[in-house]
Design a protein around this motif. Structure first.
Motif, PDB file in Angstrom:
ATOM      1  N   PHE A  31      23.020 -32.841  -5.411  1.00  0.00           N
ATOM      2  CA  PHE A  31      22.706 -33.364  -4.084  1.00  0.00           C
ATOM      3  C   PHE A  31      23.865 -33.035  -3.153  1.00  0.00           C
ATOM      4  CE2 PHE A  31      23.111 -37.368  -1.373  1.00  0.00           C
ATOM      5  CZ  PHE A  31      22.158 -36.973  -0.437  1.00  0.00           C
ATOM      6  N   VAL A  32      23.575 -32.352  -2.046  1.00  0.00           N
ATOM      7  CA  VAL A  32      24.576 -32.087  -1.021  1.00  0.00           C
ATOM      8  C   VAL A  32      24.046 -32.597   0.307  1.00  0.00           C
ATOM      9  CG1 VAL A  32      25.640 -30.128  -2.183  1.00  0.00           C
ATOM     10  CG2 VAL A  32      23.732 -29.727  -0.661  1.00  0.00           C
ATOM     11  N   ALA A  33      24.935 -33.202   1.108  1.00  0.00           N
ATOM     12  CA  ALA A  33      24.498 -33.794   2.368  1.00  0.00           C
ATOM     13  C   ALA A  33      25.644 -33.834   3.357  1.00  0.00           C
ATOM     14  CB  ALA A  33      23.955 -35.207   2.139  1.00  0.00           C
ATOM     15  N   ASN A  34      25.273 -33.811   4.634  1.00  0.00           N
ATOM     16  CA  ASN A  34      26.230 -33.799   5.726  1.00  0.00           C
ATOM     17  C   ASN A  34      25.787 -34.790   6.790  1.00  0.00           C
ATOM     18  OD1 ASN A  34      27.760 -31.021   7.593  1.00  0.00           O
ATOM     19  ND2 ASN A  34      28.467 -33.081   7.214  1.00  0.00           N
ATOM     20  N   GLY A  35      26.722 -35.618   7.262  1.00  0.00           N
ATOM     21  CA  GLY A  35      26.395 -36.588   8.291  1.00  0.00           C
ATOM     22  C   GLY A  35      26.170 -35.940   9.644  1.00  0.00           C
ATOM     23  N   PRO A  36      25.746 -36.737  10.633  1.00  0.00           N
ATOM     24  CA  PRO A  36      25.363 -36.176  11.944  1.00  0.00           C
ATOM     25  C   PRO A  36      26.533 -35.747  12.816  1.00  0.00           C
ATOM     26  CG  PRO A  36      25.159 -38.561  11.955  1.00  0.00           C
ATOM     27  CD  PRO A  36      25.478 -38.177  10.545  1.00  0.00           C
ATOM     28  N   GLY A  37      27.709 -36.319  12.598  1.00  0.00           N
ATOM     29  CA  GLY A  37      28.852 -35.991  13.446  1.00  0.00           C
ATOM     30  C   GLY A  37      29.431 -34.627  13.142  1.00  0.00           C
ATOM     31  N   GLU A  38      29.939 -33.953  14.164  1.00  0.00           N
ATOM     32  CA  GLU A  38      30.477 -32.606  13.978  1.00  0.00           C
ATOM     33  C   GLU A  38      31.671 -32.578  13.036  1.00  0.00           C
ATOM     34  OE1 GLU A  38      31.333 -30.767  17.695  1.00  0.00           O
ATOM     35  OE2 GLU A  38      29.240 -30.705  18.351  1.00  0.00           O
ATOM     36  N   PHE A 153      22.858 -22.556  -8.550  1.00  0.00           N
ATOM     37  CA  PHE A 153      24.180 -22.964  -8.090  1.00  0.00           C
ATOM     38  C   PHE A 153      23.975 -23.862  -6.870  1.00  0.00           C
ATOM     39  CE2 PHE A 153      25.286 -18.731  -9.975  1.00  0.00           C
ATOM     40  CZ  PHE A 153      26.162 -19.176 -10.960  1.00  0.00           C
ATOM     41  N   ILE A 154      24.402 -25.111  -6.951  1.00  0.00           N
ATOM     42  CA  ILE A 154      24.316 -26.039  -5.827  1.00  0.00           C
ATOM     43  C   ILE A 154      25.709 -26.163  -5.235  1.00  0.00           C
ATOM     44  CG2 ILE A 154      23.743 -28.371  -5.064  1.00  0.00           C
ATOM     45  CD1 ILE A 154      22.238 -27.013  -8.254  1.00  0.00           C
ATOM     46  N   MET A 155      25.837 -25.931  -3.922  1.00  0.00           N
ATOM     47  CA  MET A 155      27.133 -25.761  -3.280  1.00  0.00           C
ATOM     48  C   MET A 155      27.328 -26.699  -2.100  1.00  0.00           C
ATOM     49  SD  MET A 155      27.314 -21.613  -2.989  1.00  0.00           S
ATOM     50  CE  MET A 155      29.032 -21.725  -2.421  1.00  0.00           C
ATOM     51  N   GLY A 161      28.133 -28.594   7.898  1.00  0.00           N
ATOM     52  CA  GLY A 161      26.960 -27.754   7.755  1.00  0.00           C
ATOM     53  C   GLY A 161      26.975 -26.788   6.595  1.00  0.00           C
ATOM     54  N   GLU A 162      28.044 -26.796   5.802  1.00  0.00           N
ATOM     55  CA  GLU A 162      28.131 -25.876   4.675  1.00  0.00           C
ATOM     56  C   GLU A 162      27.577 -26.538   3.411  1.00  0.00           C
ATOM     57  OE1 GLU A 162      31.898 -23.012   5.851  1.00  0.00           O
ATOM     58  OE2 GLU A 162      32.250 -24.721   4.516  1.00  0.00           O
ATOM     59  N   TRP A 177      18.867 -21.464  -0.030  1.00  0.00           N
ATOM     60  CA  TRP A 177      18.328 -22.478   0.887  1.00  0.00           C
ATOM     61  C   TRP A 177      19.469 -23.380   1.323  1.00  0.00           C
ATOM     62  CZ3 TRP A 177      14.932 -27.280  -0.426  1.00  0.00           C
ATOM     63  CH2 TRP A 177      14.362 -27.798   0.756  1.00  0.00           C
ATOM     64  N   ARG A 178      19.931 -23.170   2.547  1.00  0.00           N
ATOM     65  CA  ARG A 178      21.100 -23.889   3.053  1.00  0.00           C
ATOM     66  C   ARG A 178      20.690 -25.127   3.843  1.00  0.00           C
ATOM     67  NH1 ARG A 178      21.664 -18.499   4.271  1.00  0.00           N
ATOM     68  NH2 ARG A 178      23.215 -17.340   3.043  1.00  0.00           N
ATOM     69  N   ILE A 179      21.652 -26.013   4.019  1.00  0.00           N
ATOM     70  CA  ILE A 179      21.484 -27.142   4.926  1.00  0.00           C
ATOM     71  C   ILE A 179      21.149 -26.611   6.323  1.00  0.00           C
ATOM     72  CG2 ILE A 179      22.779 -28.963   6.132  1.00  0.00           C
ATOM     73  CD1 ILE A 179      24.233 -29.533   3.558  1.00  0.00           C
ATOM     74  N   ASN A 180      20.273 -27.304   7.030  1.00  0.00           N
ATOM     75  CA  ASN A 180      19.887 -26.985   8.408  1.00  0.00           C
ATOM     76  C   ASN A 180      19.062 -25.705   8.532  1.00  0.00           C
ATOM     77  OD1 ASN A 180      21.253 -29.276   9.471  1.00  0.00           O
ATOM     78  ND2 ASN A 180      23.183 -28.137   9.443  1.00  0.00           N
ATOM     79  N   GLU A 181      18.579 -25.192   7.392  1.00  0.00           N
ATOM     80  CA  GLU A 181      17.715 -24.016   7.444  1.00  0.00           C
ATOM     81  C   GLU A 181      16.323 -24.350   6.901  1.00  0.00           C
ATOM     82  OE1 GLU A 181      20.991 -20.405   6.849  1.00  0.00           O
ATOM     83  OE2 GLU A 181      19.405 -20.734   5.367  1.00  0.00           O
ATOM     84  N   VAL A 182      15.311 -23.707   7.473  1.00  0.00           N
ATOM     85  CA  VAL A 182      13.952 -23.848   6.974  1.00  0.00           C
ATOM     86  C   VAL A 182      13.773 -22.917   5.786  1.00  0.00           C
ATOM     87  CG1 VAL A 182      11.497 -23.565   7.528  1.00  0.00           C
ATOM     88  CG2 VAL A 182      13.083 -24.448   9.263  1.00  0.00           C
ATOM     89  N   SER A 183      13.162 -23.416   4.727  1.00  0.00           N
ATOM     90  CA  SER A 183      12.952 -22.597   3.536  1.00  0.00           C
ATOM     91  C   SER A 183      11.960 -21.479   3.832  1.00  0.00           C
ATOM     92  CB  SER A 183      12.431 -23.455   2.384  1.00  0.00           C
ATOM     93  OG  SER A 183      12.039 -22.634   1.298  1.00  0.00           O
ATOM     94  N   SER A 184      12.361 -20.265   3.518  1.00  0.00           N
ATOM     95  CA  SER A 184      11.457 -19.123   3.684  1.00  0.00           C
ATOM     96  C   SER A 184      10.483 -19.000   2.520  1.00  0.00           C
ATOM     97  CB  SER A 184      12.273 -17.831   3.791  1.00  0.00           C
ATOM     98  OG  SER A 184      13.038 -17.618   2.612  1.00  0.00           O
ATOM     99  N   LYS A 185      10.739 -19.744   1.446  1.00  0.00           N
ATOM    100  CA  LYS A 185       9.913 -19.655   0.241  1.00  0.00           C
ATOM    101  C   LYS A 185       8.829 -20.734   0.187  1.00  0.00           C
ATOM    102  CE  LYS A 185      11.747 -16.454  -2.634  1.00  0.00           C
ATOM    103  NZ  LYS A 185      10.976 -15.471  -3.439  1.00  0.00           N
TER     104      LYS A 185
END
Length: 287
Positions: A31-38, A153-155, A161-162, A177-185
């Motif tokens: 599980f990887v996650a990023n909060g809303p603040g820059e 590999f989960i990174m 945003g990384e 499939w990165r954070i903030n990206e729509v899955s193309s699959k």
């Protein structure tokens, strides 16, 4: 979820937790996650569900790999392993491995190593930590190279945003499939996840998971609720300890922040969901 899983022990049909055949290889959740603040850091939670014998658990170590007296990265492994199951490089990135395609066919994996020079994924991961300095560099290493068996590999990275999931075949990268990206699959929309997080178990994220091992659905639900306002160590830990993300096969739980290099690793000394945690001090290895 928790009481159902403990009570059943997989002796009855359980459609909300893992009841795979005992012959299957270890399962995992990342599980990887990023909060809303820059300036919010990216956090990673890792459960390793290998169902190890208690006699082996005492040899699980969190190790500082050092060069010239300085720690290059920190990894988690069983004593005697050349590779690492997951790790963190301070100010750089963190990565874990999750089995894909049931870990691949054992005979084919061996032949891939012996005849074609395929690397065991945990070895390839250790190499990435040795030579890559940041998230982008690690992603480049891990999306390349010849592997002995398929893997995820989960990174997570040190910068906002990384984060993401790399789906690997033996000789090629199937998807990133990165954070903030729509899955193309995921054209079927079977795996809707908030843009600020990614959760991976042991199945291609664009495919439905089997009913006997749906850790994905409750995992995403727990993460969406626990970390919806902010992403912190506490909320990530809550996600990783909720059934069925933590289950009777779970041996190791790590909470990681690559920005600071923080990694808190717990080895579960009993398959029960209610146990005393055993914390380990870092050991040292020169690289």
């Amino acid at each position: 979820y928790q009481l159902e899983g403990i009570a059943s022990g997989c002796e009855i049909k359980n459609t909300t937790g893992p009841c795979p055949p005992k012959s299957r290889p270890g399962l995992c959740t990342g599980f990887v996650a990023n909060g809303p603040g820059e300036n919010d850091p990216v956090w990673q939670g890792r459960n390793l569900d290998w169902n190890l014998d208690p006699s082996v658990l005492q040899y699980v170590k969190q190790v500082n790999y050092q060069r010239s007296g300085h720690t290059v990265f920190t990894g988690v492994q069983v004593v005697g392993m050349v590779g690492i199951t997951h790790g963190v490089k301070k100010g750089g990135f963190s990565v874990q491995v999750n089995a894909r395609d049931d870990g691949g066919n054992v005979l084919l994996n061996m032949l891939e190593q012996i005849l074609r020079g395929g690397k065991e994924p945990t070895h390839h991961l250790r190499r990435a930590f040795e030579i890559a300095g940041d998230f982008g560099g690690a992603e480049e290493v891990l999306t390349q190279g010849h592997l002995a068996n398929p893997i995820y590999f989960i990174m997570a990275g040190a910068n906002h945003g990384e984060g993401g999931i790399i789906t690997r075949g033996r000789q090629e990268t199937i998807d990133v499939w990165r954070i903030n990206e729509v899955s193309s699959k995921d054209s079927k929309k079977v795996n809707a996840q908030p843009h600020w997080m990614r959760l991976e178990t042991n199945y291609d994220h664009w495919e439905a998971v089997p009913a006997f091992d749906d850790r994905r659905t409750p995992g995403v639900e727990h993460a969406t609720e626990a970390c919806k306002d902010s992403v912190t160590e506490a909320c990530v830990q809550e996600v990783m300890l909720a059934w069925p993300t933590k289950n009777f096969r779970t041996d190791i739980t790590s909470i990681i922040c690559p920005r600071t290099g923080y990694m808190n690793t717990t080895v579960w000394v009993s398959p029960s969901a209610i146990v005393k945690l055993t914390q380990f001090e870092d050991d040292q290895i020169l690289v």
